[in-house]
Design a protein around this motif. Structure first.
Motif, mmCIF file in Angstrom:
data_model
loop_
_atom_site.group_PDB
_atom_site.id
_atom_site.type_symbol
_atom_site.label_atom_id
_atom_site.label_comp_id
_atom_site.label_asym_id
_atom_site.label_seq_id
_atom_site.Cartn_x
_atom_site.Cartn_y
_atom_site.Cartn_z
ATOM 1 N N PRO B 142 0.825 -1.199 0.000
ATOM 2 C CA PRO B 142 0.000 0.000 0.000
ATOM 3 C C PRO B 142 0.867 1.259 0.000
ATOM 4 C CG PRO B 142 -0.794 -1.553 1.652
ATOM 5 C CD PRO B 142 0.467 -2.121 1.094
ATOM 6 N N ALA B 143 0.548 2.181 -0.893
ATOM 7 C CA ALA B 143 1.183 3.499 -0.963
ATOM 8 C C ALA B 143 2.668 3.483 -1.332
ATOM 9 C CB ALA B 143 0.966 4.277 0.329
ATOM 10 N N LYS B 146 3.241 5.946 -4.126
ATOM 11 C CA LYS B 146 3.187 7.296 -3.573
ATOM 12 C C LYS B 146 4.501 7.633 -2.872
ATOM 13 C CE LYS B 146 0.970 11.060 -1.960
ATOM 14 N NZ LYS B 146 0.278 11.106 -0.672
ATOM 15 N N GLN B 147 5.028 6.661 -2.147
ATOM 16 C CA GLN B 147 6.284 6.898 -1.423
ATOM 17 C C GLN B 147 7.403 7.299 -2.377
ATOM 18 O OE1 GLN B 147 7.813 3.542 0.806
ATOM 19 N NE2 GLN B 147 9.563 4.691 1.558
ATOM 20 N N VAL B 150 6.853 10.783 -3.614
ATOM 21 C CA VAL B 150 7.232 11.802 -2.632
ATOM 22 C C VAL B 150 8.755 11.973 -2.614
ATOM 23 C CG1 VAL B 150 7.240 12.415 -0.182
ATOM 24 C CG2 VAL B 150 5.192 11.432 -1.204
ATOM 25 N N VAL B 151 9.458 10.835 -2.608
ATOM 26 C CA VAL B 151 10.920 10.882 -2.631
ATOM 27 C C VAL B 151 11.392 11.624 -3.882
ATOM 28 C CG1 VAL B 151 12.995 9.461 -2.929
ATOM 29 C CG2 VAL B 151 11.301 8.822 -1.226
#
Lengths: 304, 447
Positions: B142-143, B146-147, B150-151
């Motif tokens: 999950p996510a 997205k992680q 963001v990085v």
């Protein structure tokens, strides 16, 4: 599939590799002699039990073999099993959730599986009829909040979150107020993964516990340290340092579905007397199982 | 500090031997038992330890040691050499494909740090003038996508993603096509964490490999991994054929035996080490320095390299001049602290100095926060005050304390510190070629 089977299944690889090795040892030696003890000691060390604890276990085994006049390989197997189970037994193996709300704080180093364990734990408690609220206090790692949110949706529980970079203590504060007004049974707090050697981050954690104790005086607080079963001796250092921040009430041992054996819990039990409360044996929602020492030892040593 | 326990143990061991005129075979046995225990406690795999001990014993019992005038040194040398040999004798560099884009594939267990390391690697390569593209192939956790996004946005490095509904093999293939058409030099594929015994997911990695033919497959390993490190590394290597290892979370207090184990079982070099949570905390792995560190000889080279990177040559020259002419002001003090800060957390810098063992470090409070406080205090002073601290009367001190959010006591403490430094400089004045000035010269002119 019952709880026991699931755990057994999750531990299958662990069990098989250890049992295989022990069988090999027992076959090749057949009788109980000094070389056998040495080989058994090696097996324990290879399972990350640690040198000191392995030596202690073998000493205990030696005494037992002598005292009980054990002469067969099977007898030795039973004896080791008994020793391991006994060492891992603890009266405090369940969660103390006696107050409303009770708090569970999940802590640990980076990448051990805190968020995933929370998802599973929330699901487990909810299925026991508890009303659960989760606080997304890992405001540091990229997308940690999103990850937790997906898990809470799967588990069907509520979440309190702030934006990334927010003060974790503020998140916990809000979550506590919310837990009080909604009268939830259990508040589970996620925290950012932190290496136990980072002083500032450990201070941050202390602050978080201060908030909990101030806002919920007398509440039952479970502080669960999540340990990756693949971790070696450093896990002892982790447990020691985290226990300086808050009294650890238990461990969650994750990733037991690989080839890692998680033997380090024996050393931690030995040094800090912290019991394992749950084990993670897979990636599914119901892959968090209560830890039962006898089952663990049985599964670890049982022959197929 | 990495390997502190091991180095401590070996140091104590050597102390014992140092006092003796010669080493007997019994000493060697005793010593090897200690080395063995230390290595096992450092999480080096049991079999690797056995092999290591055999090699060392053979060399140590030989005449080389027995006839030596300083047996302790000899043994340190042997252990040191063997540690280096085991970890690879030369630093391994990351390689680039002659036909860009160079594709790297990041693989490893869950939680080993693949996503963060992907970001760090992209950042590092961009510093070398490359144009990197990050690819989000973890469609399971999950996510995870997205992680990476963001990085990527933190670093301002583009991230190629197709959500979580696609086959990672397709994502990887399309990403490489995209990179070709957009002229990216480097493609870093972040894959999902998986157990090496998960046949289905390992198969997926094989298919990605087959589809995009990565230039290097990098196995990301948590430095805290125990005995299982050999199973993990061995299995990934057998199934995929890895090209290198990245060891993460070495900034903790793990003794990092996994470094020895993974190298020994795969024969593949460790190319980088992760040293912190910041996206520039990825460093090359130097086997010789790591071995030196194991033996408690410090990591001076790394420190110098850090200093070179952080210290501005011109500023250092000015500083040296000022010190010579005794005009070392609070401004300079501030400058110096900022330079030092660029080198990373103080604890990390100090831990690389020789003779700094873990016990000594525990006594020193190297709070980065305190450093920030000092900066705030100096920055709350007027230029006049910084140049001439003697005008700081009580009311000025109160103002500074308010301005920096500290207390007058804090301000006083800092001024006291500054006085000490000034005194030190005065004392050094005239002593040409003193050790301290040489050190500064070294920072200015890299050696």
């Amino acid at each position: 599939m019952g709880v026991f089977d699931k755990l057994k299944n999750g531990l299958k690889k662990t069990r098989e590799s250890i049992a295989q090795k022990i069988d090999q040892v027992l076959v090749s030696f057949g009788k109980v002699d000094e070389e056998l003890f040495e080989e058994l000691e090696e097996i324990l060390i290879t399972a990350d039990v640690g040198v000191e604890t392995s030596v202690a276990i073998i000493d205990q085994l030696r005494d037992m073999v002598k005292k009980e006049k054990i002469t067969t390989a099977e007898g030795v197997r039973q004896a080791i099993k008994r020793i391991i189970a006994e060492r891992l037994s603890d009266e405090q193996s369940g969660l103390n959730l006696s107050t409303t709300p009770s708090v569970i704080v999940i802590i640990g180093v980076n990448g051990v599986g805190k968020t995933t364990s929370i998802g599973k734990l929330a699901y487990l408690l909810k299925s026991q009829g508890k009303q659960v609220l989760v606080a997304a206090a890992d405001t540091f790692r990229a997308a940690a909040i999103d990850q937790l949110e997906i898990w809470t949706k799967r588990a069907g529980v509520d979440i309190v979150k702030h934006s990334e970079g927010a003060d974790p203590s503020a998140v916990v504060f809000d979550a506590i107020q919310s837990a009080k007004s909604r009268k939830v049974d259990v508040l589970i707090c996620d925290t950012a993964g932190r290496l136990h050697t980072k002083k500032n981050l450990m201070e941050e954690l202390k602050k978080l516990f201060r908030i909990i104790n101030r806002e919920l005086p007398g509440a039952a607080v479970e502080t669960l340290l999540v340990l990756d079963a693949t971790t070696g001796q450093n896990a002892v250092s982790q447990a020691k340092t985290f226990s300086e921040v808050s009294q650890l009430t238990g461990l969650i041992l994750t990733k037991l579905d690989g080839t890692a054996k998680g033997g380090i819990i024996l050393s931690i039990k030995n040094e800090l007397n912290v019991p394992v409360k749950f084990v993670g044996v897979g990636e599914q929602m119901d892959d968090l199982q209560p830890f039962i020492p006898q089952d663990f030892a049985e599964a670890l040593m049982a022959a197929e | 500090m990495v390997f502190e326990g091991l180095s401590e143990k070996l140091q104590n061991l050597m102390k014992k031997i140092k006092g003796q005129a010669r080493i007997t075979e019994k000493d060697v046995k005793e010593m090897m038992r200690e080395v063995k225990l230390a290595l096992l406690e450092a999480d080096v795999n049991f079999k690797v330890v056995k092999e290591f001990i055999n090699t060392i014993s053979e060399r140590a019992v030989g005449s080389e040691v027995l006839e030596s005038l300083t047996p302790g040194q000899q043994v340190v040398k042997i252990v040191h050499e063997e540690l280096i040999r085991l970890m690879g004798s030369t630093p391994a560099k990351i390689t680039f494909s002659p036909a860009p884009p160079t594709v790297y594939m990041m693989v490893g267990l869950q939680g080993s740090g693949k996503t963060t390391t992907s970001g760090k690697l992209a950042n590092l390569l961009r510093k070398d003038g490359k144009k990197p593209l990050l690819v989000a192939c973890d469609v399971y956790r999950p996510a995870a996508v997205k992680q990476l996004q963001v990085v990527g946005s933190q670093l301002n490095i583009p991230v190629f993603e197709m959500g979580t509904g696609q086959d990672p093999v397709d994502i990887a293939r399309k990403a490489v096509e995209h990179a070709k058409s957009m002229q990216f030099d480097v493609v870093i594929i972040d894959t999902a964490g998986r157990l090496h015994v998960d046949a289905e997911l390992m198969e997926e990695l094989k298919r990605i490999k087959q589809s995009v033919k990565p230039h290097e497959i990098l196995l990301v390993v948590d430095a805290m991994t125990g005995q299982d490190a050999v199973n993990v590394a061995g299995s990934f290597n057998d199934q995929l054929g890895i090209d290198g290892i990245i060891l993460t979370k070495l900034d903790g207090d793990t003794r990092g035996g996994a470094a020895l184990s993974t190298k020994a079982v795969t024969g593949k070099p460790i190319k980088f080490v992760g040293m912190g949570e910041k996206l520039n905390d990825l460093e090359p792995f130097y086997p010789d320095r790591m071995a030196s560190r194991i033996l408690g000889m410090g990591d001076v080279l790394s420190l110098i390299e850090k200093a070179q990177e952080a210290f501005d040559e011109k500023k250092a020259l000015e500083l040296e001049k000022k010190m010579r002419s005794q005009q070392f002001t609070l401004d300079d003090f501030l400058e110096q602290m900022q330079q030092l800060k660029k080198m990373g957390p103080l604890s990390q810098v100090l831990s690389m100095l020789p003779g700094m063992d873990a016990k000594a470090l525990k006594g020193i409070d190297m709070d980065d926060k305190q450093m920030a406080r000092t900066l705030a205090i100096i920055q709350s002073m007027t230029p006049q005050e910084r140049a001439n601290p003697s005008i700081l009367n009580a009311s000025r001190r109160q103002r500074i304390a308010r301005g920096s959010g500290t207390s007058v006591t804090d301000v006083n403490r800092l001024l006291k510190q500054f006085e000490e430094v000034q005194k030190m400089i005065k004392a050094l004045q005239g002593k040409k070629g003193s050790r301290w000035m040489k050190g500064l010269g070294g920072f200015r002119r890299p050696f």
